[in-house]
Scaffold this motif. Structure first.
Motif, PDB file in Angstrom:
ATOM      1  N   CYS A 119     -15.996  17.645  83.976  1.00 34.77           N
ATOM      2  CA  CYS A 119     -17.201  17.203  84.824  1.00 34.77           C
ATOM      3  C   CYS A 119     -17.268  18.043  85.738  1.00 34.77           C
ATOM      4  O   CYS A 119     -16.397  18.342  86.807  1.00 34.77           O
ATOM      5  N   HIS A 121     -18.258  17.108  88.619  1.00 36.50           N
ATOM      6  CA  HIS A 121     -18.454  16.363  89.899  1.00 36.50           C
ATOM      7  C   HIS A 121     -16.943  16.676  90.424  1.00 36.50           C
ATOM      8  O   HIS A 121     -16.770  17.625  91.314  1.00 36.50           O
ATOM      9  N   LEU A 122     -16.019  15.947  89.911  1.00 36.44           N
ATOM     10  CA  LEU A 122     -14.532  16.231  90.436  1.00 36.44           C
ATOM     11  C   LEU A 122     -13.467  16.343  89.270  1.00 36.44           C
ATOM     12  O   LEU A 122     -12.340  16.384  89.707  1.00 36.44           O
ATOM     13  N   CYS A 124     -12.931  15.616  86.098  1.00 30.68           N
ATOM     14  CA  CYS A 124     -12.640  14.687  85.047  1.00 30.68           C
ATOM     15  C   CYS A 124     -12.964  14.840  83.711  1.00 30.68           C
ATOM     16  O   CYS A 124     -14.030  15.776  83.511  1.00 30.68           O
ATOM     17  N   CYS A 137     -19.042  10.282  82.090  1.00 31.49           N
ATOM     18  CA  CYS A 137     -17.807  10.702  82.652  1.00 31.49           C
ATOM     19  C   CYS A 137     -17.035   9.295  83.130  1.00 31.49           C
ATOM     20  O   CYS A 137     -17.844   8.333  83.864  1.00 31.49           O
ATOM     21  N   HIS A 140     -16.817   8.457  87.541  1.00 28.94           N
ATOM     22  CA  HIS A 140     -17.803   7.994  88.691  1.00 28.94           C
ATOM     23  C   HIS A 140     -19.317   8.028  88.038  1.00 28.94           C
ATOM     24  O   HIS A 140     -20.221   7.922  88.857  1.00 28.94           O
ATOM     25  N   SER A 142     -21.021   9.978  85.894  1.00 29.19           N
ATOM     26  CA  SER A 142     -22.210  11.031  85.707  1.00 29.19           C
ATOM     27  C   SER A 142     -22.178  10.988  84.090  1.00 29.19           C
ATOM     28  O   SER A 142     -21.318  10.746  83.329  1.00 29.19           O
TER      29      SER A 142
HETATM   30  S1  FES Z   1     -15.415  13.228  87.872  1.00 34.93           S
HETATM   31 FE1  FES Z   1     -16.989  13.039  86.617  1.00 34.93          FE
HETATM   32  S2  FES Z   1     -18.584  11.888  87.928  1.00 34.93           S
HETATM   33 FE2  FES Z   1     -16.805  12.094  89.174  1.00 34.93          FE
END
Ligand code: FES
Length: 199
Positions: A119, A121-122, A124, A137, A140, A142
């Motif tokens: 992902c 974002h962070l 995952c 995801c 969070h 996504s």
């Molecule tokens: S790590 Fe995937 S939405 Fe935050």
């Protein structure tokens, strides 16, 4: 009459020679005496403590010595590998390499490409939701379409794609050390040579 067998005046009979104790006897006496008394018990405890400390130090040093024989190597997963022939993949998202290589193989009308299952974002690993036709995801929320393009949640851009090419036998070789991105507000690299195999 003087006795010729008499000892000369002033001399005394020599005492019988004393036998010297052997070394073992001497130490044995010391230990047995010392261990019988309170002081001896204290000494014995100290002796055990010192022995334990010495053995402990020797053990630690031995372990440090043996450590030199093992390399400080990190065993990372392979970044370049074969996944099979193009004919092995039907239309849609194939998740069979998700656990082994953290990728998905996607086939659409344009060809075959490989999405890095991270992902944006962070970091995952999203889940492929076949019934919803999207990646989701769990961290969070996504959401990404079947081509890995983000459309909901905090992910800032589509998921990256790995370099793909065919080897001389016609098998697909994936190289995760070389990825193609589509940064927000910038041109997509998804049509670059190596980002997709046209089949
Ligand atoms: S790590 Fe995937 S939405 Fe935050």
């Amino acid at each position: 009459m003087a006795n010729s067998t008499l000892e000369p005046a002033g001399s005394a009979a020599a005492p019988p020679p004393r036998s010297k104790p052997s070394l073992a006897q001497a130490f044995g006496n010391i230990f047995s005496k010392s261990e019988d008394s309170d002081e001896g018990k204290v000494i014995a405890r100290r002796r055990k403590f010192v022995m334990a400390a010495v053995l402990g130090t020797l053990g630690v040093n031995l372990l440090m010595f043996l450590r030199f024989f093992f390399p400080r190597a990190l065993y990372e997963p392979k970044t370049k590998f074969r996944i099979g022939y193009p004919g092995d993949f039907g239309f849609g998202v194939d998740t069979k390499f998700q656990n082994q290589y953290r990728i998905w193989v996607v086939r659409n009308t344009e060809g075959i490409f490989v999405i890095s299952a991270i992902c944006t974002h962070l970091g995952c690993t999203p889940d492929w939701k076949a019934s919803e036709n999207k990646f989701k995801c769990p961290c969070h929320g996504s959401g990404y379409d079947p081509e890995g393009v983000n459309f909901e949640g905090p992910a800032p851009r589509p998921m990256d794609r790995a370099h793909v090419e065919l080897d001389p036998e016609g098998q697909i070789v994936v190289d995760l050390s070389h990825v193609y991105r589509w940064p927000k507000g910038e041109p997509s690299q998804f049509n670059d040579p190596g980002a997709i195999i046209r089949v």
